[in-house]
Each structure stands twice: as C-alpha cells, then as structure tokens.
Design a protein around this motif. Structure first.
Motif, short mmCIF file in Angstrom:
data_model
loop_
_atom_site.label_atom_id
_atom_site.label_comp_id
_atom_site.label_asym_id
_atom_site.label_seq_id
_atom_site.Cartn_x
_atom_site.Cartn_y
_atom_site.Cartn_z
N THR A 103 0.84 -1.21 0.00
CA THR A 103 0.00 0.00 0.00
C THR A 103 0.87 1.25 0.00
N GLU A 104 1.92 1.22 0.80
CA GLU A 104 2.82 2.38 0.88
C GLU A 104 3.51 2.62 -0.46
N GLU A 105 3.93 1.55 -1.11
CA GLU A 105 4.57 1.69 -2.43
C GLU A 105 3.59 2.20 -3.46
N GLU B 125 1.05 4.15 -2.87
CA GLU B 125 0.87 5.58 -2.59
C GLU B 125 2.03 6.39 -3.14
N TRP B 126 3.27 5.85 -3.01
CA TRP B 126 4.44 6.55 -3.53
C TRP B 126 4.37 6.66 -5.05
#
Length: 462
Positions: free
Chosen positions: A39-41, A43-44
């Motif tokens: 999820t973080e990737e 978003e990035w």
C-alpha cells in the motif's frame, strides 16, 4: 585558484545529481521487478506520477484524465495487465478495457505467444546493425504480401501510424510528379506535419499552419463532391497524386461510409490516375470482422497503412504495403525514406506472432460475432434514452456511441470508469465515445459492459 574551486563545485553538484538519479532509478527498477507492491509503495507511485505529470510531462493531462480527482491529489494510475481483456491500477482495482489503447490490443493484453516471441528475439538480438540483411523484416514483408488483398506486394516498416502515413504520402509523391492530395472531413491520419495535413480537425491544425501544400478536404462519404474536386484539380493542372482515407473513420466518431462509396472512390482514382491510400491503422488487424476493413467493401488500395494492433499490443510497430507498380519508386535508392527503428527485430517478431494468433484463434470472425452481440445489446440499453443517445453504430468491435452533446458523453465515460470499465471519446468527434475492446473479450465481460451502460444512462440527468 578561484576557477578551480568553481569547477570543483560544479563537479560536486553534478555528482550529487547523478547519485540522486541513480538512487531514484534503483527504486523504480525494484518496483518494476515486483509482481505485487505494498500500500505504501502504491501511494508513492501515485504521488510520483501525479507530481511528475504536473511538473515534467504536461499538467494539462491532469485536468483531462477522468481518473484524476479535481484537486489533482489522487489518480487511478495504471500498473499492470490482468488477463487478456483487463488491466489493474496501482491500488489493485480491475478495469475491463473497452478502449484497447485506442485499438492496439486486438489480440489482448500481453498475449503469451506474442510476448514469448519478443522475449525469444530479445534473447537472440534486440536490434540490428542496420547494414546486414535482417531476416525477420524480410519474412514479415512476405507475410504481408500473402495476407493483404489484391496485388499489394512490397512493405516498408515504421514505428507508428503517423510514420506509416508519412511513408505513404512520400511514396505517392515519388510515384508521380503530382502534388495534390485529397483527404476527408473528420479524418484522422496523425499529428506529424505531413500526416496532420491530412487530418481534419482545425484545433490540431491551426497552431501549425501552413500545412504541407497541396492538401484539400472534401466531405466524407460524398462521392459527388469527391468527383467534382478531382475534376477541377485536373482542369486547373493540379492533378491529384492520391486520395487518403480511412475505410471506417475511427477518431472521426466511428463513421461508416455509404455502401458503394469506396468502390466508387476506387473507380474515380483509376479514372483520374490518382493513387488510393487506405489508412487502416485503426481498422486493420481483424478489428472490423475481417483481417482488413477494405475486404468488407471489395476494394484494394494502392497503398495500405497499418499500425496500432500490428505490434500485438507489445511493441510499437507500423507498416505500409504497396503494389509493385507504386513501390518501385523506392527501388533505385532505398535510402530515400528510412527509419532507424522501423522494422526492428523485436517489432517484427511481435507482428509475426500477432498474425499467427489472429489466424489460430480466428479473431477476425470473433470480432464480427462479438461486435454484433455488443451492438445489439448497447442499442437495446439505449432504447429508452433517446434524449441522451443520438446513435450507436459500428462494424465488428469498432463501435461508436454518439450522444447529443459532449457533456453527456463525458458523464457516461466517467460513470463507466467508476464501475471499472474504460472507454474514451474520439479525438475528432468529442460527442462520440468508442467501444473498442480486445477481440478476445468474453461474453460475460461484454454482458457486464452492456449492463453497466444501461445503469449509467439511467442515472444521468439531462
């Protein structure tokens, strides 16, 4: 001493930039390598995509794309294929692809046979030396000579539809001493200066005027206007070198010609000694229910332009195929028109595999069958919405839905997008959206498209 210090500072700054770019490229390459991202990737990736479109690509795309929120902070960022007929965004939402990359995915997204052919060729040799004879170009040219209608025989390879059109126009100019070309209203042939001269939409042309001299436009489908224009050109000593036309206009709004129009056009060209160029960049490769759209009308052009699906949805690739009588203008000096990457081994491998798949899976016939099914279903869904839908038309899996105004078309496109179905308007006729899925679309997927179209129409207020 001062100059030496300044030079050192410049070198240090340059090295710092290199380190920054190196680290950034490493991060991107690591993401490309992954089958799944966190999820973080995701978003990035989304943040980088939106910011870099705004700052380094073109901020206009952020206001144009229906996938971008009004504040520009979020966008549906395309990430990977999901089967032959769908793709996923970076957050894992799946979309049925009814745009098909504007017609490039005839054999589907990432067809395994096309992909494997490209991988195999890449492992052998990705590009060629340019000086020796390259085998795949020769073999693909033979395939085109065998599979195209009539006496089309010689091929020149390019990287795109625009480049194919440019090659066709230059070949037509070399064939005779004539300089007049006729194109049609609502035509789209590309946006490089030569092809743009044939394209019809004023908003694309005006900033770049004057166009290549000698181009005239007549109304698409009006054979009498074409006849009178050719007659006048002959009378005033500006004989027509060629007529360039799409057998069915794609970007013009999926406009079908009158039944006898293309045959009459062929007769007119023969009468006045003009070449007939068919731009089948969008209509070719099985899209309309036959391998090439001109086969529906029993007409063979002097030059046939191909691209989009020609590369199998894997490689950028284009081509022209011409009769020997026309193409022999290039024989004395084959370097009169060249391209570094056109006909490269990877593109040729993709195109060869694409023809193999089209034949093996009988995809032109499937396009005819599925096109009939979708046309019927979409028309039935629009029956009670005559205040919104003006007409639904098409051939095979090239379908246009024309609305009463641009705003309705955009709202329908946006509504379908929210439901996980990608469609888009046409570049010349913004009131018309196209339904142009891979020829491999399933009955179940087609039924879902029709059902969601019905639901979205019901929700729109005019």
């Amino acid at each position: 001493m001062t100059n030496f210090t300044e030079e050192q500072k410049k070198q240090e700054t340059t090295m710092e930039k290199y380190v920054e770019v190196y680290n950034y490229t490493n991060k991107i390459l690591d993401l490309i390598e992954k089958q799944e991202i966190s999820t973080e990737e995701a978003e990035w990736v989304t943040r980088q995509t939106v910011d870099n479109f705004r700052d380094h690509v073109n901020p206009g795309f952020l206001s144009y794309r229906k996938s971008v929120t009004k504040d520009g902070q979020f966008a549906a960022v395309e990430w990977k294929d999901s089967g032959l007929n769908c793709f996923m965004d970076v957050n894992g939402k799946e979309y049925i692809d009814c745009l098909g990359g504007f017609g490039i995915y005839n054999v589907g997204h990432g067809h395994p046979k096309v992909k494997q052919a490209v991988f195999n060729q890449m492992n052998r040799q990705a590009l060629h030396s340019q000086d020796l004879l390259d085998p795949l170009r020769a073999m693909l040219a033979k395939i085109l000579a065998d599979i195209t209608p009539g006496d089309l025989k010689y091929a020149f390879f390019a990287n795109s539809g625009t480049e194919a059109v440019e090659a066709a126009l230059k070949l037509a100019k070399m064939h005779s001493d004539r300089t007049t070309f006729i194109a049609t209203t609502r035509a789209f042939h590309g946006k490089s200066l030569g092809s743009l001269s044939g394209t019809a939409k004023g908003v694309f042309r005006k900033p770049f005027l004057p166009m290549i001299p000698g181009f005239r436009h007549v109304h698409f489908g009006d054979i009498e206007m074409m006849r009178k224009t050719m007659e006048v050109c002959a009378m005033v000593g500006e004989d027509v070198a060629a007529v360039i036309i799409e057998p069915i206009q794609g970007e013009g709004g999926v406009n079908l010609p009158p039944e006898a129009y293309l045959k009459q056009l062929r007769e007119l060209c023969d009468q006045y000694g003009a070449l007939l160029i068919f731009d089948e960049v969008q209509t070719g490769m099985g899209r309309t229910g036959k391998m090439f759209c001109c086969e529906h009308y029993g007409v063979v052009p002097d030059i046939l332009c191909l691209a989009k699906a020609f590369g199998g949805g894997i490689m950028p690739a284009g081509a022209i195929v011409a009769t020997e009588e026309v193409f022999k203008s290039f024989f004395p000096n084959p370097f009169m028109h060249t391209t570094t990457f056109g006909g490269n081994p990877l593109a040729c491998a993709a195109a060869i595999a694409t023809f193999n798949v089209l034949i093996e899976e009988n995809l032109p016939a499937r396009a005819a069958e599925m096109g009939e099914f979708m046309l019927k279903g979409l028309r039935e869904a629009a029956d009670e919405h005559g205040d919104k839908v003006l007409e639904i038309r098409g051939m095979g899996l090239l379908i246009g839905i024309e609305f009463h105004n641009d705003e309705i078309g955009y709202e329908v496109s946006k509504g379908l997008f929210d439901k996980g179905i990608l469609v888009a308007g046409t570049l010349i006729n913004a009131k018309t959206i196209r339904i142009e899925p891979p020829l491999t679309i399933t009955i179940e997927q087609a039924e879902r498209v029709i059902a969601e179209f019905r639901n979205v129409l019901a929700q729109i207020r005019v």
